[in-house]
Every structure is written in structure tokens, then in C-alpha cells.
Write a protein that holds these residues in place. Structure first.
Motif, PDB file in Angstrom:
ATOM      1  N   ILE A 264       0.848  -1.197   0.000  1.00  0.00           N
ATOM      2  CA  ILE A 264       0.000   0.000   0.000  1.00  0.00           C
ATOM      3  C   ILE A 264       0.882   1.245   0.000  1.00  0.00           C
ATOM      4  O   ILE A 264       0.690   2.184  -0.779  1.00  0.00           O
ATOM      5  CB  ILE A 264      -0.938   0.003   1.235  1.00  0.00           C
ATOM      6  CG1 ILE A 264      -1.984  -1.115   1.098  1.00  0.00           C
ATOM      7  CG2 ILE A 264      -1.631   1.353   1.386  1.00  0.00           C
ATOM      8  CD1 ILE A 264      -2.863  -1.293   2.316  1.00  0.00           C
ATOM      9  N   ARG A 265       1.888   1.209   0.855  1.00  0.00           N
ATOM     10  CA  ARG A 265       2.791   2.358   0.972  1.00  0.00           C
ATOM     11  C   ARG A 265       3.507   2.611  -0.359  1.00  0.00           C
ATOM     12  O   ARG A 265       3.654   3.747  -0.801  1.00  0.00           O
ATOM     13  CB  ARG A 265       3.803   2.062   2.076  1.00  0.00           C
ATOM     14  CG  ARG A 265       4.369   3.310   2.706  1.00  0.00           C
ATOM     15  CD  ARG A 265       5.325   2.954   3.805  1.00  0.00           C
ATOM     16  NE  ARG A 265       6.603   3.593   3.557  1.00  0.00           N
ATOM     17  CZ  ARG A 265       7.746   3.183   4.086  1.00  0.00           C
ATOM     18  NH1 ARG A 265       7.778   2.115   4.859  1.00  0.00           N
ATOM     19  NH2 ARG A 265       8.844   3.821   3.825  1.00  0.00           N
ATOM     20  N   SER A 266       3.919   1.511  -0.985  1.00  0.00           N
ATOM     21  CA  SER A 266       4.653   1.644  -2.237  1.00  0.00           C
ATOM     22  C   SER A 266       3.756   2.198  -3.345  1.00  0.00           C
ATOM     23  O   SER A 266       4.184   3.017  -4.166  1.00  0.00           O
ATOM     24  CB  SER A 266       5.237   0.275  -2.588  1.00  0.00           C
ATOM     25  OG  SER A 266       5.303   0.113  -3.956  1.00  0.00           O
ATOM     26  N   THR A 267       2.477   1.748  -3.364  1.00  0.00           N
ATOM     27  CA  THR A 267       1.518   2.273  -4.342  1.00  0.00           C
ATOM     28  C   THR A 267       1.369   3.782  -4.174  1.00  0.00           C
ATOM     29  O   THR A 267       1.406   4.548  -5.143  1.00  0.00           O
ATOM     30  CB  THR A 267       0.140   1.610  -4.153  1.00  0.00           C
ATOM     31  OG1 THR A 267       0.327   0.207  -4.077  1.00  0.00           O
ATOM     32  CG2 THR A 267      -0.795   1.957  -5.285  1.00  0.00           C
ATOM     33  N   ILE A 268       1.200   4.172  -2.926  1.00  0.00           N
ATOM     34  CA  ILE A 268       1.056   5.602  -2.636  1.00  0.00           C
ATOM     35  C   ILE A 268       2.285   6.366  -3.110  1.00  0.00           C
ATOM     36  O   ILE A 268       2.190   7.456  -3.679  1.00  0.00           O
ATOM     37  CB  ILE A 268       0.909   5.821  -1.107  1.00  0.00           C
ATOM     38  CG1 ILE A 268      -0.370   5.185  -0.606  1.00  0.00           C
ATOM     39  CG2 ILE A 268       0.960   7.297  -0.755  1.00  0.00           C
ATOM     40  CD1 ILE A 268      -1.609   5.865  -1.066  1.00  0.00           C
ATOM     41  N   ARG A 269       3.452   5.743  -2.886  1.00  0.00           N
ATOM     42  CA  ARG A 269       4.679   6.455  -3.219  1.00  0.00           C
ATOM     43  C   ARG A 269       4.783   6.710  -4.723  1.00  0.00           C
ATOM     44  O   ARG A 269       5.240   7.759  -5.159  1.00  0.00           O
ATOM     45  CB  ARG A 269       5.894   5.698  -2.697  1.00  0.00           C
ATOM     46  CG  ARG A 269       7.060   6.613  -2.437  1.00  0.00           C
ATOM     47  CD  ARG A 269       8.194   5.977  -1.672  1.00  0.00           C
ATOM     48  NE  ARG A 269       8.322   4.585  -1.959  1.00  0.00           N
ATOM     49  CZ  ARG A 269       8.365   3.653  -1.019  1.00  0.00           C
ATOM     50  NH1 ARG A 269       8.289   3.986   0.234  1.00  0.00           N
ATOM     51  NH2 ARG A 269       8.493   2.390  -1.358  1.00  0.00           N
TER      52      ARG A 269
ATOM     53  N   PRO B 267      14.425  -3.142  -6.259  1.00  0.00           N
ATOM     54  CA  PRO B 267      13.447  -2.199  -5.713  1.00  0.00           C
ATOM     55  C   PRO B 267      13.453  -0.889  -6.481  1.00  0.00           C
ATOM     56  O   PRO B 267      14.434  -0.538  -7.136  1.00  0.00           O
ATOM     57  CB  PRO B 267      13.930  -1.995  -4.269  1.00  0.00           C
ATOM     58  CG  PRO B 267      15.370  -2.371  -4.282  1.00  0.00           C
ATOM     59  CD  PRO B 267      15.522  -3.413  -5.331  1.00  0.00           C
ATOM     60  N   GLY B 268      12.329  -0.184  -6.433  1.00  0.00           N
ATOM     61  CA  GLY B 268      12.240   1.120  -7.100  1.00  0.00           C
ATOM     62  C   GLY B 268      11.325   1.060  -8.300  1.00  0.00           C
ATOM     63  O   GLY B 268      11.021  -0.013  -8.813  1.00  0.00           O
ATOM     64  N   HIS B 269      10.874   2.208  -8.729  1.00  0.00           N
ATOM     65  CA  HIS B 269       9.906   2.270  -9.823  1.00  0.00           C
ATOM     66  C   HIS B 269      10.418   3.099 -10.982  1.00  0.00           C
ATOM     67  O   HIS B 269       9.671   3.390 -11.901  1.00  0.00           O
ATOM     68  CB  HIS B 269       8.598   2.850  -9.311  1.00  0.00           C
ATOM     69  CG  HIS B 269       8.035   2.087  -8.165  1.00  0.00           C
ATOM     70  ND1 HIS B 269       7.417   0.873  -8.307  1.00  0.00           N
ATOM     71  CD2 HIS B 269       8.056   2.342  -6.847  1.00  0.00           C
ATOM     72  CE1 HIS B 269       7.051   0.427  -7.128  1.00  0.00           C
ATOM     73  NE2 HIS B 269       7.436   1.292  -6.219  1.00  0.00           N
ATOM     74  N   GLY B 270      11.667   3.498 -10.924  1.00  0.00           N
ATOM     75  CA  GLY B 270      12.204   4.302 -12.024  1.00  0.00           C
ATOM     76  C   GLY B 270      11.639   5.708 -12.051  1.00  0.00           C
ATOM     77  O   GLY B 270      11.550   6.317 -13.102  1.00  0.00           O
ATOM     78  N   LEU B 271      11.238   6.211 -10.898  1.00  0.00           N
ATOM     79  CA  LEU B 271      10.729   7.577 -10.854  1.00  0.00           C
ATOM     80  C   LEU B 271      11.696   8.520 -10.157  1.00  0.00           C
ATOM     81  O   LEU B 271      11.570   9.731 -10.260  1.00  0.00           O
ATOM     82  CB  LEU B 271       9.379   7.605 -10.128  1.00  0.00           C
ATOM     83  CG  LEU B 271       8.226   6.980 -10.901  1.00  0.00           C
ATOM     84  CD1 LEU B 271       6.987   6.889 -10.029  1.00  0.00           C
ATOM     85  CD2 LEU B 271       7.918   7.791 -12.147  1.00  0.00           C
ATOM     86  N   GLY B 272      12.661   7.931  -9.449  1.00  0.00           N
ATOM     87  CA  GLY B 272      13.585   8.744  -8.646  1.00  0.00           C
ATOM     88  C   GLY B 272      14.321   9.785  -9.460  1.00  0.00           C
ATOM     89  O   GLY B 272      14.321  10.968  -9.118  1.00  0.00           O
TER      90      GLY B 272
ATOM     91  N   ARG C 220       0.500  14.387  -0.404  1.00  0.00           N
ATOM     92  CA  ARG C 220       1.863  14.628  -0.855  1.00  0.00           C
ATOM     93  C   ARG C 220       2.545  15.617   0.074  1.00  0.00           C
ATOM     94  O   ARG C 220       1.892  16.378   0.789  1.00  0.00           O
ATOM     95  CB  ARG C 220       1.851  15.195  -2.270  1.00  0.00           C
ATOM     96  CG  ARG C 220       1.540  14.153  -3.315  1.00  0.00           C
ATOM     97  CD  ARG C 220       1.521  14.779  -4.671  1.00  0.00           C
ATOM     98  NE  ARG C 220       0.434  15.736  -4.785  1.00  0.00           N
ATOM     99  CZ  ARG C 220       0.562  16.949  -5.262  1.00  0.00           C
ATOM    100  NH1 ARG C 220       1.727  17.381  -5.661  1.00  0.00           N
ATOM    101  NH2 ARG C 220      -0.477  17.743  -5.350  1.00  0.00           N
ATOM    102  N   ALA C 221       3.867  15.604   0.019  1.00  0.00           N
ATOM    103  CA  ALA C 221       4.647  16.481   0.892  1.00  0.00           C
ATOM    104  C   ALA C 221       4.155  17.919   0.798  1.00  0.00           C
ATOM    105  O   ALA C 221       3.948  18.590   1.807  1.00  0.00           O
ATOM    106  CB  ALA C 221       6.115  16.405   0.502  1.00  0.00           C
TER     107      ALA C 221
ATOM    108  N   PRO D  73      10.958   8.302   1.968  1.00  0.00           N
ATOM    109  CA  PRO D  73      12.053   7.730   1.186  1.00  0.00           C
ATOM    110  C   PRO D  73      11.777   6.266   0.843  1.00  0.00           C
ATOM    111  O   PRO D  73      10.971   5.614   1.504  1.00  0.00           O
ATOM    112  CB  PRO D  73      13.264   7.854   2.101  1.00  0.00           C
ATOM    113  CG  PRO D  73      12.758   8.221   3.437  1.00  0.00           C
ATOM    114  CD  PRO D  73      11.289   8.449   3.377  1.00  0.00           C
ATOM    115  N   GLN D  74      12.435   5.803  -0.212  1.00  0.00           N
ATOM    116  CA  GLN D  74      12.202   4.414  -0.641  1.00  0.00           C
ATOM    117  C   GLN D  74      12.636   3.418   0.420  1.00  0.00           C
ATOM    118  O   GLN D  74      11.949   2.470   0.721  1.00  0.00           O
ATOM    119  CB  GLN D  74      13.014   4.143  -1.906  1.00  0.00           C
ATOM    120  CG  GLN D  74      12.298   4.504  -3.175  1.00  0.00           C
ATOM    121  CD  GLN D  74      13.152   4.180  -4.372  1.00  0.00           C
ATOM    122  OE1 GLN D  74      13.871   3.191  -4.384  1.00  0.00           O
ATOM    123  NE2 GLN D  74      13.067   5.018  -5.377  1.00  0.00           N
TER     124      GLN D  74
END
Lengths: 445, 233
Positions: free
Chosen positions: A268-273, A403-408, B87-88, B189-190
Motif C-alpha cells: 500500500i505504501r509503495s503504491t502511494i509512493r 526495488p524502485g519504480h524508475g521515478l527517482g 503529498r509532501a 524515502p524508498q
């Protein structure tokens, strides 16, 4: 040369040229007319003497010249008669002026100007029948004086017109520039992020008014689109988060404290992120501050803070983590966005750098910018992979389970551009390096 | 036994409002629900509340536009904004506009009650210099921590972490809360970068104290409870 100077120059030149041409035309007309009258006068004198010769022969002409000499002490008239051998028979002045030329019998020469005894004369010479040469002239001093005076007046008028034309040009160009600058100031405000900026007062009923009207109309449309985009992203966030809230609330009620629950919460947290990142990227790209405009902040303090946050992570992973951050680097910016940019860079560096390798974070002062550099001695980018790391959902690693979604990095780029910073991927022998050059805060801000 | 704290929930999603209300009742609060901003403002003007849980995208307007009104009509109430605008940027905006705290949706119900309790405690904590939990003593002004007579050397950041935990004793503290309050960073953060800092603090505390004081709540965060272990034992 600015537009103002060009306009002033052009207008002044046009006024000056037209005025000077008008004066020159007048000068030509007046001097031409004066010369014609003078010539007609001389011609009639000459005709008079010639008629005398025709009727009463040389003796009468000689008498007439002698008479004129006595009766005209001002020496306005010039007359001279020669016999066929060139001997002076009668003259108001001493000699036949060389400049006048010698006519043949029956020939009339063109009018000539000459100086005799310090006086300017206009004279016409004619060869009388029988070989006598007659010349008659008139004092031209007053005509020439009039012309000279006219030229003087014209010179002074030119000077006055030049000054007046410059002033007029200045006024005219300022009238145009004031209107233009008004529109430019509006454009600056909009570029600075205030989409609701408008020019005060109703637009004038001229071309500039029309331009203002068009710009206002365009801004209205942009603002409406902007609002719609914001509304859409808010709605997306709302519509997605509300069901997720319910899921999470029910998940909590299951009272199961096991790995599955934790994994679900992580998902859930990752979806939100992902959504947050996409929306933050969109916001940074739209370049407008939702809450507050850029604030003054010290890049070196912020960078040190984020590095301090990640330093223990590097330590636990056995990565050498070094910082070379120089003091006091004031910039204008959104603190949270810049912190997120730095965080993304460090997360990437720490993620890809294997144990035993190193990560270096540096901030240096260059003449025009603050240079932030994050460098690692990890595997670096795959061959042929360059600027596309800044695209959304692009991932350098070939492992889809990393890990990661390529958005960073997409966020890194969006945040850097939003702050007017320049991104570069300098080549390094081993590993990966990125440089971000931040614009300095101007001294007067 | 004091009266339960009165909490006004202004939330338009009926399911979420019902769940929040049920959970807060179970946690010992006295919640009330309003589903529109207008109703909520009326209710707040005529009754007194200890805390107000305020949604943002409500029928009738954005909750944060009403914070100023709530401050005058319902003085003394702490305002916790709970919103899908998470969002932040949204959070910073909410705090700038006067919210006491900002909890983005979706949230763990335990975090909601923990945050409300933290807000209600805020007044009590002011002026306290010594936080004592049995042998563990924290001196805020001197920035020192002792276990009995032994000084526990903490880095400045570890000290700030411990103080935040101590101010929320017994309650769930999420990683986001720690990032916001200890580091003043408003993004997620990730990696769980906060965990490393908490582990270091925990190691130092456990080396000096006879029993663990920092407990991990799986997937959610941490609970600081120095009294739990000896009582159970």
C-alpha cells in the motif's frame, strides 16, 4: 542597441530628413529666383546699350558708359566697351575681366560671375556688329549676401530641428515602450509562477489594448487548464487513497501481526509512493508553488542534513561514504523538494554501490553556480544508457525485481529544472556520477 | 477517571468516518461525526471539543480553509487534518495554514489515535525539563541521558529521536512522523532509512538498561514503552 534607442533614432531621423529637404527646396527656389532676376536686369541693361549702338553708334555708347560711371558712385553697374583690337574705348572699371571671355561679333556669351575691384558682379558679354566687344554687369553682392544669410539660417534651423526631432523621437518611443514594458512585466510575473497576474485597468482601444486583451485571454485559458490539471491530480489522489484507507483500516482489524500483513502494508505504501512521485514530478514540472514560492535556504546545510540521514545506511552496508561540502551556499528553492532530490540521488548511489566501494557527495563553489556532485564507484550505467535515466519509469538495472519504480531520477530532473539548475552526467572511469549546478542567490535578493 | 476526550470527525466518506469513529471509541475517545464542512463548523461552534479530525476535499469546501474559523469558534481544540491530499506539498501547506498535525490517507488506525493523543499531550509537555522513566532519565535542556548514574552518550540526532519517542510514550510512532519531527523532512524515502538510526539508538539504550524500551510495531513503526517490560515480567 535597445528597441527604445532604435525607435528614437528612426523617428528623429525621419523628422530631420523631411525638414531639411523642405528647407533645401526652399533655398534652391529663392536663390534661383534671385539669380534669374539679376540676370534679367543685366540682360535689359545690355539690350539698352546694344540698342543705343544700333541707333547712334559707338560714340553714344561711350558717352552712356562715361555718364553711368559718374552717376553711379556705388559702382552697382559694370560696363566696358572694347574696339576690335581690344583697346578700351569706355569703361566704368579699368579692364575687361579675363573670366568673362571675349565674344565674337554678333555673339552673346552666357552670364558669368566675376570679381572686379573687390566686388562681385554678374556680367554678360556681347560682340557688337563692327567688331566692338561690350560687357555689362551688375553688382551681385546683395544677392550673394542674401543666399549666405539663408544658408546660415538653414544651418541653425537644422540644429534646432535635430534637437527637437530627438526629443520627439524619445517621447514617441517612450509612449510605445511604456506600453510594451507593461506587457513584459506581466509576462515576467507569469513566468515567475503567478498565473493569475493581469494588467490593471481596462485595455485601451488601440493595437496594444488588443494585444493585452489577447494575452489576458490566453492566460485565462492557461489558468483554467492549470486548475483542471490540479483538480484532476487532487481527484486522482482522493479517489485512490480513500479505498486504500478502507483497506488499511480493515487490515488493522484482522489483528494479525504477521509477515503477510506487513507485506500488504508495504505494498500500500509503495503504491502511494508511486502516485506521490508522479504528482510531485508533475507539480515540479508545472513550476508553480502550491503553498509558497521558493524560500531562501542554505544548500550546504540541507545537503549535510540529508547526508547525515543516509550516512549510517552506508555504514551498515559497508560502503565508504565521504562528503566534501563547502559552507554557505545560499539559493532560492523549495526545501522539501531539494531534500527529496538529494535523498533520491543518495538512495540510488547506495542501492547500486556494492560493499567495499565508495560514495562521494560534494558541494563546491564555482564562479557562477554551486556545483553539487554525487559520485559512486559502483557498476555505473549500462552501456548506451545516458539521459534516458531521467525518463519516468526508466530503470538502469536489468533486474525487474530490484526495488524502485524508475521515478527517482525523473523527480531529480523535474526538481532541478524547477529551480533552474543544470544537470550533467560527467563520465567517470568507474561508477556513476551526476552533477547539478544550482543558480546562486543574487547579492541583492 | 477523567472524561473521555471529545473528538469531532469532519469526513465526507461515510465508511471511513464510521471506521474512524468506531476505532476511536474503542481507544477511549468520545467521537462525533459530521459529513459536511458546514455541519462540522456548526457543531464546533456550539459544542466544545478537545480535538477535531478534519478532511480536506469536503462537500462545501477545503477543510484547511476552515481552520482559522475553527480557531475562533472552538478555541482549545487541536486540529488534525486527515486527507487524501497526502503529498509532501499538501502536508506542508496544511501545517503552514495552521493545522496542528497532518495525517495523509491511507493511515493505520493506530496512528490516528496516537497522533490525537500526542496533540492532546502537547500542552502538558511544555516546560518539562526532566523526563524520567524508571532508571532512564532525559534532561531536555542539558541534552543528556542517564541510566541510573551512568551517562548514555548519544549523538544530537539520537537525542532528538529519544525525546520524540519519550513525548509519545506508549503510542505508535511511524517512520514518517520521525522524519517530519526529527529531521523536518516531509517525504517518504524508498528505503527505511530511519530504521538504521533507531537501531543505533536502541543498541545504546539496551546496552545501558536492563530491558528493551523501544519496540518495533511490524510494518508500521515503533512504540517507546519503558514500563511495559518490567510490569509484564
Amino acid at each position: 542597441m535597445t528597441l527604445g534607442q532604435k525607435l528614437t533614432g528612426l523617428i528623429a531621423l525621419a523628422i530631420f530628413a523631411v525638414s531639411v529637404m523642405a528647407m533645401l527646396a526652399q533655398y534652391k527656389l529663392v536663390t534661383g529666383d534671385l539669380a534669374a532676376r539679376q540676370q534679367a536686369l543685366v540682360q535689359s541693361d545690355l539690350d539698352g546699350f546694344a540698342a543705343l549702338y544700333d541707333q547712334r553708334r559707338v560714340i553714344a555708347v561711350r558717352q552712356a558708359i562715361e555718364f553711368r560711371k559718374i552717376s553711379d558712385p556705388g559702382q552697382d553697374l559694370f560696363a566696358i566697351l572694347l574696339d576690335r583690337d581690344g583697346v578700351v574705348l569706355a569703361a566704368t572699371h579699368l579692364d575687361w575681366p579675363d573670366a568673362a571671355g571675349k565674344p565674337l561679333a554678333g555673339e552673346t556669351l552666357a552670364p558669368r560671375a566675376f570679381t572686379e575691384g573687390g566686388t562681385r558682379y554678374l556680367g554678360i558679354a556681347r560682340g557688337l556688329p563692327g567688331g566692338f566687344a561690350l560687357m555689362v554687369g551688375r553688382n551681385a553682392t546683395s544677392t550673394e549676401q542674401t543666399s549666405a544669410q539663408m544658408r546660415r539660417i538653414i544651418w541653425m534651423a537644422c540644429l534646432a530641428i535635430a534637437i527637437a526631432a530627438l526629443i520627439l523621437g524619445q517621447i514617441a518611443s517612450r509612449m510605445i515602450l511604456t506600453r510594451l514594458n507593461r506587457i513584459n512585466a506581466l509576462a515576467d510575473e507569469v513566468a515567475a509562477g503567478d498565473l493569475s497576474a493581469r494588467l490593471p485597468g481596462p485595455p485601451a482601444a488601440d493595437e496594444f489594448g488588443k494585444l493585452e486583451h489577447h494575452i489576458h485571454h490566453m492566460l485565462d485559458q492557461i489558468e483554467a487548464l492549470h486548475r483542471a490539471t490540479h483538480h484532476l491530480s487532487d481527484t486522482v489522489a482522493h479517489e485512490m487513497r480513500t479505498p486504500l484507507t478502507r483497506i488499511q483500516t480493515r487490515l488493522a482489524r484482522l489483528k494479525t501481526d504477521n509477515a503477510d500483513t506487513e507485506a500488504l502494508q508495504g505494498e500500500i505504501r509503495s503504491t502511494i509512493r508511486i502516485f506521490d512521485s508522479l504528482l510531485e514530478i508533475a507539480r515540479a514540472e508545472a513550476m508553480t508553488g502550491e503553498s509558497k514560492g521558493p524560500e531562501m535556504l542554505d544548500l550546504s546545510i540541507l545537503l549535510a542534513e540529508v547526508c547525515e540521514l543516509y550516512e549510517p545506511v552506508a555504514e551498515t552496508r559497508g560502503i565508504r561514504f565521504a562528503t566534501e561540502i563547502q559552507d554557505s551556499a545560499m539559493v532560492l528553492g523549495d526545501r522539501n523538494l531539494i531534500a527529496q532530490l538529494v535523498s533520491n540521488l543518495l538512495e540510488n548511489a547506495l542501492k547500486f554501490t556494492p560493499t567495499g566501494q565508495s560514495v562521494l557527495v560534494a558541494l563546491t563553489d564555482t564562479p557562477d553556480r554551486y556545483l553539487m556532485r554525487v559520485e559512486d564507484t559502483g557498476p555505473g550505467l549500462p552501456i548506451g544508457f545516458g539521459a534516458q535515466i531521467f525518463e519516468r519509469f526508466s530503470r538502469a538495472g536489468s533486474d525487474p525485481n530490484a526495488p524502485g519504480h524508475g521515478l527517482g531520477m525523473a523527480l531529480v530532473k523535474a526538481v532541478a529544472l524547477r529551480h533552474g539548475a543544470k544537470l550533467a552526467l560527467p563520465g567517470v572511469k568507474k561508477g556513476f556520477a551526476i552533477e547539478i549546478a544550482w543558480p546562486k542567490l543574487a547579492e541583492n535578493q | 477517571m477523567t472524561d473521555p476526550a471529545r473528538v469531532l470527525i469532519i469526513e465526507d466518506d461515510a465508511t471511513t468516518a464510521r471506521e474512524m469513529s468506531a476505532f476511536l471509541s474503542a481507544e477511549g475517545f468520545a467521537p462525533e461525526v459530521c459529513v459536511t464542512l458546514h455541519d462540522g463548523l456548526d457543531r464546533a461552534a456550539t459544542h466544545s471539543f478537545d480535538a477535531i479530525v478534519l478532511d480536506r476535499m469536503l462537500p462545501g469546501g477545503d477543510g484547511i480553509d476552515a481552520i482559522a474559523t475553527l480557531r475562533t469558534t472552538c478555541p482549545g481544540a487541536r486540529v488534525l487534518v486527515v486527507s487524501a491530499l497526502g503529498r509532501a506539498t499538501n502536508r506542508i501547506e496544511g501545517l503552514d495554514r495552521g493545522a496542528d498535525d497532518y495525517l495523509p490517507k491511507p493511515f493505520e488506525p493506530g496512528e490516528l489515535s496516537a497522533r490525537i493523543r500526542a496533540l492532546l499531550r502537547r500542552n502538558d509537555a511544555v516546560g518539562t525539563d526532566l523526563l524520567a522513566f524508571g532508571a532512564l532519565q532525559i534532561r531536555i535542556k542539558a541534552r543528556t541521558v542517564h541510566a541510573g548514574d551512568d551517562h548514555i552518550p548519544l549523538s544530537p540526532r539520537e537525542f532528538d529521536l529519544l525525546v520524540f519517542f519519550a513525548q509519545n510514550t506508549g503510542d505508535l510512532v511511524t517512520r514518517m512522523q520521525l522524519l517530519e519531527h526529527v529531521w523536518n523532512l516531509h517525504f517518504d524515502p524508498q528505503t527505511n532509512v530511519v530504521d538504521v538510526h533507531v537501531s543505533r539508538l536502541r543498541r545504546k539504550l539496551e546496552a545501558a538498561l536492563p530491558h528493551p524500551v523501544l519496540h518495533t510495531s511490524r510494518g508500521l513503526g515503533y512504540i517507546f514503552d519503558p514500563n511495559a517490560a518490567p510490569q509484564d515480567a
